[in-house]
Write an enzyme that holds these catalytic residues in place. Structure first.
Site, PDB file in Angstrom:
ATOM      1  CB  VAL A 242      -0.951   0.010   1.226  1.00  0.00           C
ATOM      2  CG1 VAL A 242      -1.884  -1.188   1.191  1.00  0.00           C
ATOM      3  CG2 VAL A 242      -0.174   0.043   2.534  1.00  0.00           C
ATOM      4  CB  CYS A 243       0.106   4.838  -0.545  1.00  0.00           C
ATOM      5  SG  CYS A 243      -0.416   4.751  -2.256  1.00  0.00           S
ATOM      6  N   PRO A 244       2.770   4.473   1.378  1.00  0.00           N
ATOM      7  CG  PRO A 244       4.621   5.592   2.388  1.00  0.00           C
ATOM      8  CD  PRO A 244       3.391   4.754   2.707  1.00  0.00           C
ATOM      9  CE1 TYR A 245       6.651   2.187   3.903  1.00  0.00           C
ATOM     10  CE2 TYR A 245       4.456   1.309   4.269  1.00  0.00           C
ATOM     11  CZ  TYR A 245       5.555   2.001   4.722  1.00  0.00           C
ATOM     12  OH  TYR A 245       5.565   2.522   5.979  1.00  0.00           O
ATOM     13  CB  THR A 246       2.598   1.488  -4.038  1.00  0.00           C
ATOM     14  OG1 THR A 246       2.156   2.691  -3.412  1.00  0.00           O
ATOM     15  CG2 THR A 246       1.710   0.341  -3.615  1.00  0.00           C
TER      16      THR A 246
END
Lengths: 81, 266
Positions: free
Chosen positions: A16-20
């Site tokens: 999920v964001c922000p890891y995407t």
């Protein structure tokens, strides 16, 4: 539509964001200008936020495609080092 | 550099920044910063650089933690009263980020040890609270060609500047000699607002990160002055002094000086 063969592919399903964007950005950083990154993801928000952030960073979004009920494929061309 | 999943999460807000990215974060991880003083300024500088993931952070200070430090020296606590400040800060920094190698040096810095101590480091931060040390650090960084981020605080006012070796003025271009003992009061005599070193130390840590990343503009040839009572920042241009006794054309200072006599202890 013309098929583009990517130079690198990453699968960030489950993130999920922000890891995407972190993963996508690190992948782009490791590539040469002109090369194409293909990203497979299943987090809907990232299908909008990654293209936007990539454009903000000077990269070219070539493709945003919903490929199944859950998954998206993005293609980004590295224009800026 | 390959990041672990924990590192990706920890540094994600950095990696996302165009000016940092994975490459910038890797530079931060490789950097070695030497901080003089583990007090009001050294604590926030070290704390933020630890959070940022600076690879090696050395701290030098000869003092132990006292109750009167806790109003502003945020790396220490009631649990570490009586402990050497460098050990207390090391404990706090390591709890925040185990990636960082914190080197605690419980010594007084002097003309005899400073060059050896800073040799292996990329950047020096001065967070000392006295003029003899400030001049010693300036002179040593000039001689050892180390970038120096210097900060000072008193009452409600603080200042910061960045001195680059061979590029722009040094601290002696600004003030040639230390003031006579007793002219400028110490924090012990005059007091200091506890949050002030947080502001000034935060600015110093920012300068350090920009130097590491090679991004933005540092306070080279400029003195930034902050007045906490008035909430004003003022930037003053500092020209290089062609007759500076240290970095001028005909220097009179060619070896390190200890000005310690007459000054109170650090």
């Amino acid at each position: 539509m013309e098929q583009t063969i990517p130079d690198k592919k990453i699968n960030i399903k489950g993130l999920v964001c922000p890891y995407t964007f972190v993963k996508a950005k690190l992948a782009i950083e490791s590539m040469e200008v002109g090369q194409i990154l293909e990203i497979l993801l299943d987090y809907e928000e990232a299908s909008r936020s990654i293209p936007k952030s990539m454009e903000d960073h000077g990269q070219k979004v070539l493709k945003v495609e919903k490929v199944s009920d859950t998954d998206w494929v993005l293609q980004i061309r590295k224009d800026k080092d | 550099m390959d990041f672990t999943d924990d590192q990706l999460m920890r540094y994600s807000r950095h990696i996302i920044l165009p000016e940092v990215g994975g490459k910038g974060q890797a530079k931060i991880a490789k950097a070695k910063v030497f901080i003089i003083g583990a007090g009001g300024l050294g604590c926030p500088v070290g704390y933020y650089l630890t959070a940022a993931g600076v690879g090696t952070i050395a701290l030098i200070d000869n003092d132990t933690v006292e109750m009167s430090n806790l109003q502003r020296q945020i790396a220490h606590s009631v649990q570490t009263i009586g402990m050497p400040k460098v050990e207390s800060a090391k404990k706090t920094f390591e709890a925040l980020n185990p990636d960082v190698n914190v080197v605690a040096i419980q010594k007084r810095i002097s003309k005899d040890n400073i060059i050896d101590l800073i040799r292996d480091y990329d950047i020096v931060v001065d967070g000392s609270d006295n003029f003899p040390t400030r001049y010693l650090v300036n002179d040593a960084c000039f001689m050892a060609r180390k970038p120096l981020v210097t900060g000072a605080i008193l009452r409600f006012e603080g200042q910061v500047t960045t001195i680059l070796p061979g590029d722009g003025p040094c601290y002696r271009c600004l003030f040639e000699e230390p003031p006579p003992p007793g002219l400028v009061p110490s924090c012990q005599e005059a007091g200091v607002l506890g949050v002030l070193p947080g502001v000034i130390g935060g600015l110093q840590a920012t300068e350090v990160l920009k130097l590491i990343l090679g991004k933005g503009d540092v306070l080279k040839g400029e003195l930034l002055m902050y007045n906490a009572l008035k909430t004003t920042f003022r930037k003053v241009r500092v020209p290089k002094n062609p007759s500076c006794p240290l970095c001028g054309a005909k220097p009179s200072i060619t070896e390190l000086i200890d000005y310690n006599e007459g000054y109170c202890a650090m």
